[in-house]
Design an enzyme around this catalytic site. Structure first.
Site, PDB file in Angstrom:
ATOM      1  N   SER A   1      35.597  24.176  52.123  1.00 26.66           N
ATOM      2  CA  SER A   1      36.005  24.202  53.545  1.00 26.66           C
ATOM      3  C   SER A   1      35.709  22.714  54.039  1.00 26.66           C
ATOM      4  O   SER A   1      34.617  22.089  53.559  1.00 26.66           O
ATOM      5  CB  SER A   1      34.867  24.844  54.299  1.00 26.66           C
ATOM      6  OG  SER A   1      34.555  24.793  55.723  1.00 26.66           O
TER       7      SER A   1
ATOM      8  N   ASP B   1      43.876  30.713  59.026  1.00 27.85           N
ATOM      9  CA  ASP B   1      42.811  31.304  59.932  1.00 27.85           C
ATOM     10  C   ASP B   1      43.446  31.341  61.434  1.00 27.85           C
ATOM     11  O   ASP B   1      43.476  32.348  61.912  1.00 27.85           O
ATOM     12  CB  ASP B   1      41.721  30.998  59.954  1.00 27.85           C
ATOM     13  CG  ASP B   1      40.811  31.352  58.458  1.00 27.85           C
ATOM     14  OD1 ASP B   1      41.410  32.500  57.735  1.00 27.85           O
ATOM     15  OD2 ASP B   1      39.947  30.826  57.921  1.00 27.85           O
TER      16      ASP B   1
ATOM     17  N   ARG C   1      33.886  17.465  67.931  1.00 30.49           N
ATOM     18  CA  ARG C   1      34.013  18.658  68.650  1.00 30.49           C
ATOM     19  C   ARG C   1      34.087  18.736  70.069  1.00 30.49           C
ATOM     20  O   ARG C   1      35.023  19.031  70.717  1.00 30.49           O
ATOM     21  CB  ARG C   1      32.818  19.805  68.393  1.00 30.49           C
ATOM     22  CG  ARG C   1      32.575  20.308  66.834  1.00 30.49           C
ATOM     23  CD  ARG C   1      34.251  20.431  66.326  1.00 30.49           C
ATOM     24  NE  ARG C   1      33.942  20.751  64.985  1.00 30.49           N
ATOM     25  CZ  ARG C   1      34.917  20.743  63.916  1.00 30.49           C
ATOM     26  NH1 ARG C   1      36.137  20.503  64.516  1.00 30.49           N
ATOM     27  NH2 ARG C   1      34.464  20.904  62.771  1.00 30.49           N
TER      28      ARG C   1
ATOM     29  N   ASP D   1      29.503  24.479  64.255  1.00 30.29           N
ATOM     30  CA  ASP D   1      30.543  24.157  65.064  1.00 30.29           C
ATOM     31  C   ASP D   1      30.744  25.212  66.196  1.00 30.29           C
ATOM     32  O   ASP D   1      31.307  25.041  67.359  1.00 30.29           O
ATOM     33  CB  ASP D   1      32.011  24.093  64.197  1.00 30.29           C
ATOM     34  CG  ASP D   1      31.752  22.741  63.498  1.00 30.29           C
ATOM     35  OD1 ASP D   1      31.346  21.719  63.789  1.00 30.29           O
ATOM     36  OD2 ASP D   1      32.344  22.776  62.509  1.00 30.29           O
TER      37      ASP D   1
HETATM   38  N1  ARG Z   1      27.771  20.484  58.555  1.00 22.14           N
HETATM   39  C1  ARG Z   1      28.388  19.379  59.111  1.00 22.14           C
HETATM   40  C2  ARG Z   1      28.495  19.626  60.505  1.00 22.14           C
HETATM   41  O1  ARG Z   1      27.627  20.543  61.129  1.00 22.14           O
HETATM   42  C3  ARG Z   1      29.900  19.695  58.825  1.00 22.14           C
HETATM   43  C4  ARG Z   1      30.677  20.985  59.324  1.00 22.14           C
HETATM   44  C5  ARG Z   1      31.934  20.832  58.859  1.00 22.14           C
HETATM   45  N2  ARG Z   1      32.913  22.018  59.073  1.00 22.14           N
HETATM   46  C6  ARG Z   1      33.447  22.477  58.078  1.00 22.14           C
HETATM   47  N3  ARG Z   1      34.330  23.476  58.523  1.00 22.14           N
HETATM   48  N4  ARG Z   1      33.566  22.213  56.808  1.00 22.14           N
HETATM   49  O2  ARG Z   1      28.480  18.795  61.439  1.00 22.14           O
END
Ligand code: ARG
Length: 400
Positions: A175, A14, A95, A124
Site C-alpha cells: 500500500s 478502489d 491529508r 488517514d
Molecule cells: N503510516 C503513515 C501515516 O499514517 C503512512 C500512511 C500511508 N497510507 C497508505 N495508504 N499507505 O502517515
C-alpha cells in the site's frame, strides 16, 4: 434534488469502483476530486476522464503542488517535523490540503457528504474526517471500504462486471502513498517486522550502497524557508523537487520504523523522503547557528508536540494553530547558507554562514583575539552548582 457526494479520487481500483458503489448504495450523485500534491505517476487528465467513465457526474483536478509545498511542507520544515523523531509526516501533511480541496468542491457542487477510500484501521480516515468536520462542521463523511463493505475482491468483481476502464489484475504487493514530501510504503511482506525491505520497495531513492560521486550543495534560507540552491533562486516546491532528485540519487532519506498509529496499532512503515530529510538536516543546523539557546531548547519540545498533532489529524486544531504562531516567530533570524555533502545515504553539513547568526568567532576562539572573560567562569560555576552541591553535602551528612 438528488443528493451529491464528493469523493476523494486517486484513479486506482478502489476509488474507481467506489464511484458506482456509493451511487448504488446511497442513490447520490458522485463528484470525483483528485488533488495533485506532486504524487507523479499517471497523467491527471487521464485520471479525470476515468472518473467520468466510471460514472462520476463531475470530475475535478486540483493542482495543489505549490500550495502543498508552501503551506504544508514549509511549516513542517520550520518545525523540523519528525514523528517519533524519524517520520517526516509525508501522508499526515497531504491529508489537510486534500481535505481543503474536497470541502471547497463540496461547497461548489452543493454536496452534503464527503467520501474517502480509507480503511477503518489507519490514521488517514481520522485525518480526513476530523479535518473535514473541523473546517466544515455541517458536512458528513463516508468511507465505502469501511462503511459500505467494499472489499478488494468485491471491487475487482464490480469493475469486471461493469467493464470499468481500470486494471484489476495488477496487484501491487504494497500500500503506497506518495507526494512531493516523500513516499510511504506499507503492508505485504513488510508486515513481518523482521523482513528487510527489498529493492522493489523503493522508488524515490537509489541504493545508497552504490552511490555516484559526492554531491556538494549550498542551500540558502530566509526565515527558515529555502530560497536558493547553489545560488539559484527556487520556490519551496522547486527546492523540494531538486533535493528529491539529488538526495534520491545518493540514497538519502530511507526510513524503516515501527510506528504508533493513532488507533493504537503498532505498524511497520517504510518511507523515503530524500528532499525532506536533506532540507530538515540543513535547516536544523542553521537554527543551531541562529536561534538563542533557550528558545532552541524549548522549540524542540514544541516541535515534537507539533508533529504528534499533525500525525494525529489535528492540523486545524486550536493548539496546532497556536504552535504554528510560536514556530513562525522562532524563524525571524533563521537566514543564511548551509553547505552539505550528499553521499552514500547521508547528508552531512560541512559549512554554514549567516548575517543574522549568534555564532561569535571572537567568543568561541581558543586562539588570539579571544574576547571571552574566562575569569568570570569561576564565579558563575560556583553559584550555578550551589544547589546541587548543597544536596550532595546533605547526602554525605546523612550517610556519614
Ligand atoms: N503510516 C503513515 C501515516 O499514517 C503512512 C500512511 C500511508 N497510507 C497508505 N495508504 N499507505 O502517515
Amino acid at each position: 434534488m438528488t443528493e451529491r457526494i464528493v469523493l476523494a479520487y486517486s484513479g486506482g481500483l478502489d476509488t474507481s469502483v467506489a464511484i458506482g458503489w456509493i451511487a448504488d448504495a446511497t442513490g447520490a450523485e458522485v463528484i470525483a476530486v483528485a488533488v495533485d500534491v506532486g504524487q507523479g505517476g499517471e497523467d491527471l487528465e487521464v485520471i479525470r476522464q476515468r472518473a467520468l467513465d466510471c460514472g462520476a457526474v463531475e470530475a475535478y483536478i486540483a493542482d495543489a503542488r505549490d500550495e502543498f509545498a508552501e503551506e504544508y511542507c514549509m511549516p513542517a520544515l520550520k518545525a523540523n517535523g519528525l514523528y517519533q523523531d524519524k517520520y517526516p509526516l509525508v501522508s499526515s501533511l497531504s491529508r489537510p490540503v486534500i481535505v481543503k480541496h474536497l470541502v471547497a468542491a463540496a461547497l461548489k457542487f452543493g454536496a452534503t457528504t464527503v467520501a474517502h477510500g480509507c480503511t477503518g484501521k489507519g490514521n488517514d480516515q481520522v485525518r480526513f474526517e476530523v479535518g473535514i468536520t473541523s473546517i466544515a462542521p455541517g458536512l458528513k463523511c463516508i468511507a465505502p471500504v469501511r462503511d459500505l463493505a467494499l472489499t478488494r475482491d468485491k471491487a475487482i468483481e464490480y469493475a469486471e462486471k461493469h467493464s470499468l476502464p481500470i486494471e484489476t489484475t495488477k496487484k501491487n504487493p504494497f500500500s503506497i502513498d506518495q507526494n512531493v514530501w516523500g513516499r510511504a510504503i506499507e503492508t505485504g511482506f513488510l508486515e513481518d517486522i523482521w523482513n528487510a525491505p527489498t529493492k522493489d520497495v523503493y522508488n524515490y531513492t537509489d541504493d545508497p550502497a552504490f552511490p555516484p560521486v559526492p554531491d556538494e550543495v549550498i542551500i540558502t534560507f530566509a526565515k527558515g524557508i529555502p530560497v536558493a540552491i547553489d545560488g539559484k533562486p527556487v520556490t519551496p516546491l522547486q527546492a523540494i523537487e531538486e533535493m528529491n532528485r539529488r538526495g534520491g540519487a545518493q540514497g538519502i532519506g530511507r526510513i524503516d520504523i515501527v510506528e504508533d498509529r493513532l488507533v493504537g496499532i503498532k505498524s511497520r512503515e517504510v518511507y523515503e523522503a530524500p528532499g525532506a530529510m536533506v532540507l530538515i538536516e540543513a535547516h536544523r543546523e542553521l537554527e543551531n547557528v541562529c536561534i538563542e539557546r533557550e528558545l532552541g531548547r524549548y522549540k524542540r519540545g514544541v516541535a515534537q508536540k507539533w508533529a504528534e498533532l499533525v500525525y494525529d489529524g489535528m492540523w486545524s486544531s486550536p493548539l496546532k494553530h497556536s504552535l504554528d504562531a510560536f514556530i513562525d516567530s522562532t524563524q525571524d533570524h533563521v537566514n543564511g547558507d548551509v553547505r552539505l555533502e550528499l553521499h552514500g545515504g547521508r547528508a552531512t553539513v560541512t559549512g554554514r554562514r549567516s548575517e543574522t547568526g549568534l555564532y561569535d568567532f571572537n567568543l568561541a576562539t581558543y586562539d588570539e583575539g579571544d574576547t571571552f572573560d574566562q575569569s568570570a567562569a569561576r564565579g558563575f560555576i560556583e553559584i550555578y552548582g550551589l544547589a546541587a552541591k548543597q544536596a550532595a553535602a546533605r547526602e554525605a551528612r546523612l550517610q556519614g
